[in-house]
Design a protein around this motif. Structure first.
Motif, short mmCIF file in Angstrom:
data_model
loop_
_atom_site.label_atom_id
_atom_site.label_comp_id
_atom_site.label_asym_id
_atom_site.label_seq_id
_atom_site.Cartn_x
_atom_site.Cartn_y
_atom_site.Cartn_z
N CYS A 165 -19.60 -1.75 -24.37
CA CYS A 165 -20.45 -2.86 -23.96
C CYS A 165 -20.75 -2.92 -22.46
CB CYS A 165 -19.82 -4.18 -24.40
SG CYS A 165 -19.62 -4.25 -26.19
N ALA A 172 -18.73 -6.28 -18.62
CA ALA A 172 -17.46 -5.87 -19.21
C ALA A 172 -16.38 -5.78 -18.13
CB ALA A 172 -17.61 -4.53 -19.92
N ASP A 173 -16.71 -5.22 -16.99
CA ASP A 173 -15.72 -5.09 -15.93
C ASP A 173 -15.21 -6.45 -15.46
OD1 ASP A 173 -16.31 -2.47 -16.22
OD2 ASP A 173 -16.51 -2.03 -14.07
N ALA A 203 -14.53 -2.40 -24.62
CA ALA A 203 -14.39 -1.67 -23.35
C ALA A 203 -15.20 -0.38 -23.37
CB ALA A 203 -12.91 -1.36 -23.09
N PHE A 231 -12.88 -7.97 -18.21
CA PHE A 231 -11.58 -7.30 -18.35
C PHE A 231 -10.73 -7.40 -17.08
CE2 PHE A 231 -13.46 -5.47 -22.08
CZ PHE A 231 -12.38 -5.21 -22.92
N TYR A 232 -11.38 -7.27 -15.92
CA TYR A 232 -10.57 -7.18 -14.70
C TYR A 232 -10.50 -8.50 -13.94
CZ TYR A 232 -11.27 -2.23 -15.65
OH TYR A 232 -11.31 -1.00 -16.25
#
Ligand SMILES: Nc1ncnc2c1ncn2[C@@H]1O[C@H](COP(=O)(O)OP(=O)(O)OP(=O)(O)O)[C@@H](O)[C@H]1O
Ligand SMILES: Nc1ncnc2c1ncn2[C@@H]1O[C@H](COP(=O)(O)OP(=O)(O)OP(=O)(O)O)[C@@H](O)[C@H]1O
Ligand code: SF4
Ligand code: SF4
Ligand SMILES: [Mg+2]
Ligand SMILES: [Mg+2]
Lengths: 329, 340
Positions: B221, B238-239, B218, B242-243
């Motif tokens: 990267c 990454a977003d 988080a 993760f989301y």
């Protein structure tokens, strides 16, 4: 509001010291103060998390508290009674036990699962006959979710998570009240880690167990602990409720430590302001005078070099050892 | 053209028990100056992917298919002579345990200078100066003293920084970091990660960051690859990962980590045991552990499907949801066996 189950301290540690004599020359030794004047208590049914950098003395606190090492100084009380004489220590050891970090090296690969779990029963002669021993072992295996058909297999045939279950079943063999969990999930893959953490949780609910939970993963510690203690170079520097210490750490070292934890959320992680620490941890053989953190502390004053700050309760339930709390906050 | 283009990479180990397909069709691009994270379960093929790029596999291991292009130049089959100029020069690697890659019998200075003279045409004096400069760059205090010390005389964090200095001495275009901070304390880890970030910005280097720590991903990267059983199950910014995770393994991974919100609650572990590469299931490799598995999953691996411009995943759920929402045409021709 205080939770009722936390009223009586099950474990009390007062001014615990563990010094190792280290050879520094052919005929010279020097004391390495691995644990130096540490005091805390753990209430019944509570989990106290213990964090701090490698070598700060976490494992030694656990081992000395259990009298696996003879304390250099200080006292341990179990249910209010001292743990001092040989017979007191023997009784205490039935009720207090340890789970180790490395499920790969802490189990003897040449022993079967049933012998590993049964060993404490053998040592303390906890059964009347073979059948009773057998039954108890199967009961313990069921408790940690191991398949009873695997009783005669060898430890090396199991995966990391399963080995850690074997270690936990062994720790539960004597029906303890208190377990020192020394980095019990650090060697495990994230997905397996969650299984084992849940199991610690469930066992605690079911049996009212009390834990001293040592880990360097601060997110794991926060998840599992009611209160958290932070150590630095053999000393305890802060102790408070888990939420309190995460939301409002007061000691300069705890502040840096907690700000350094990488948060698994990109937006938060990018915005995170880390409080960088300069330099490395000093060797415990050459610990600084006064406050052990002063060589890396941005708030250090002259007083910090000559006087060890007292570990005192600055707010209800929040203990800190620092001369300059006001300046640092 | 991307800096590094990996296409359908396949690497196997030939063991007495059979062929272990450790990397089984991995493709990705790495752009200049970007940080790519590789995450996934232990044994999923992260390190073998890295070692394949460097061509430093164990003797039983072999790249059996695919292509690795660096700046347009094909590396698979290029031969050891070409790889010697690539390794250390254009691509460097940092290993998890610095003690395995630092030689205990030579001084830090000797090892740094060796790396420098091997890959550049600096003379001894220039190499010495460059080595000292590198130690300063990675914040090792008293660099002149450190040059004369042996690895065991340094702390773990300092050794890791020396490793980074060594990897960076030749200003590589790509730095591969295989679990570079796993053995370190969080405060030291924070120092090292910050150092890598600032060097990456200064030198315009690209980084491949292999780690099991989603916090590190988080923080560091731009893009993330999630691996399971030798192949990529999900890939994106990454977003997005993760989301908006869109593969059941990634979802499980995200659910199983403790966060500030899980205290006092149960975690949601991924059930079952990790995959055995010698006994791979026919369909989706995650199916035996997947709560959402459907009939089609057991027979056919999921199609690698674009979720949006920044995101792709290999999971039948996306097909199912897409069909229900009317966004996806019914299943591909070749996958007619799927009843869902
Ligand atoms: N049996 C021993 N003999 C001599 N020194 C020891 C012994 N056990 C520990 N030490 C030293 O005591 C200090 C504290 O060690 P300890 O293992 O308690 O740290 P720790 O906080 O558990 O670290 P880690 O996170 O690496 O497990 C260290 O400096 C260590 O080298
Ligand atoms: N020399 C070897 N011989 C046989 N199999 C191997 C060899 N090296 C790796 N493998 C296998 O290849 C697979 C991928 O291994 P790899 O080291 O890439 O995993 P990883 O994702 O890096 O895991 P970790 O997180 O544990 O480092 C594993 O199943 C491993 O057992
Ligand atoms: S006592 Fe002094 S040196 Fe120690 S933490 Fe507080 S301010 Fe820093
Ligand atoms: S393809 Fe099927 S089995 Fe595989 S992850 Fe998706 S839903 Fe689960
Ligand atoms: Mg320890
Ligand atoms: Mg690896």
């Amino acid at each position: 509001m205080e939770d009722k189950k936390f009223e009586t301290p099950l474990i009390e540690v007062k001014n615990l010291k563990e010094y190792f004599n280290i050879n520094v020359g052919a005929f010279k030794t020097k004391p390495l103060k691995a644990v130096d004047d540490v005091s805390f208590s753990i209430k019944k049914g509570e989990t106290l998390g213990l964090v701090g950098e490698s070598g700060c003395g976490k494992t030694t606190v656990g081992r000395t508290l259990l009298h696996l090492y003879k304390p250099t100084g200080g006292e341990v009380f179990y249910n209010g009674d001292p743990v001092k004489t040989k017979s007191q220590i023997k009784e205490f050891r039935k009720k207090a036990t340890m789970v180790f970090q490395d499920p790969y090296s802490s189990l003897n690969p040449r022993m079967t699962v049933s012998d590993i779990i049964g060993e404490p029963l053998d040592i303390h002669k906890m059964y009347a006959n073979k059948k009773e021993r057998e039954e108890r072992i199967l009961e313990l295996m069921a408790e940690v979710g191991l398949n009873s058909e695997h009783a005669s297999r060898y430890a090396h045939e199991f995966s990391g998570g399963q080995r850690q279950r074997i270690g936990i079943a062994r720790a539960l063999a004597l029906d303890p009240d208190f377990i020192v969990c020394d980095e019990p999930v650090s060697a495990l893959d994230v997905s397996i880690q969650a299984q084992v953490i849940n199991m610690f949780d469930e066992l605690q609910d079911k049996k009212g167990l009390t834990y001293l939970f040592i880990a360097h993963d601060l997110l794991v510690v926060r998840h599992i602990s009611d209160r958290i203690a932070v150590m630095y170079l053999g000393k305890m520097v802060e102790l408070a409720d888990a939420d309190e210490i995460y939301n409002r750490p007061l000691h300069p070292y705890s502040k840096s430590l907690l700000s350094a934890v990488p948060v698994p959320d990109p937006k938060i992680a990018r915005a995170n302001q880390r409080i960088a620490l300069e330099g490395d941890i000093p060797s415990p053989l050459n610990a600084p005078s006064g406050c052990p953190f002063r060589t890396r502390c941005r708030y250090a004053t002259e007083q910090c070099a000559c006087e060890m700050p007292e570990f005192k309760e600055v707010e209800k339930g929040h203990f800190v050892a620092c001369h300059n709390i006001d300046k640092a906050n | 053209m991307s800096l590094l283009e990996v296409k359908d990479l396949r690497t196997s180990f030939f063991t007495p028990a059979g062929e272990v397909k450790a990397v089984n069709g991995v493709s990705f691009f790495l752009e200049r100056g970007k940080v790519l994270g590789i995450v996934g379960e232990s044994g999923s093929g992260k390190s073998v992917t890295a070692y394949s790029i460097m061509q430093i596999l164990a003797s039983t291991g072999k790249i059996v298919g695919g292509s690795i292009k660096l700046d347009g130049e094909e590396l698979v089959g290029a031969g050891e002579k070409v790889m010697k100029t690539v390794r250390g020069n254009k691509i460097s690697i940092i290993f998890q345990d610095p003690m395995t890659s630092l030689n205990p019998t030579y001084t830090i200075g000797h090892q740094l200078m060796e790396a420098i003279t091997l890959h550049t045409d600096r003379n001894k004096k220039q190499a010495w100066d460059r080595a000292v400069e590198m130690l300063q760059l990675v914040n090792v205090n008293e660099p002149l003293k450190r040059m004369k010390q042996y690895p065991y005389e340094l702390s773990g964090g300092m050794r890791q920084r020396v490793m980074i200095a060594m990897a960076l001495a030749c200003e590589p275009d790509i730095l591969i970091a295989d679990e570079p901070t796993t053995a370190l304390d969080v405060t030291i880890q924070a120092q090292i990660l910050e150092l890598m970030q600032s060097l990456q910005k200064e030198l315009g280097m690209a980084i491949i960051m292999i780690t099991h720590d989603l916090g590190v991903v988080a923080q560091m990267c731009d893009e993330v690859i999630v691996m399971y059983a030798g192949s990529i199950c999900e890939q994106g910014t990454a977003d997005e990962i993760f989301y908006n995770p869109r593969h059941e393994y990634t979802k499980g991974l995200m659910r199983s980590i403790p966060t500030q919100n899980t205290a006092g609650k149960k975690l949601h572990p991924i059930t079952g045991t990790p995959i055995d590469l010698l006994n791979m299931p026919e369909g989706c490799p995650f199916a035996p552990r997947c709560d959402a598995a459907m009939k089609v999953c057991i027979k056919h691996p999921g199609p690698f499907m674009k979720i949006n411009d920044d995101h792709a995943a290999r999971c039948w759920m996306n097909v199912k949801n897409g069909m229900e929402a009317g966004e996806v045409e019914p299943v591909l021709e070749s996958e007619k066996g799927g009843e869902e």
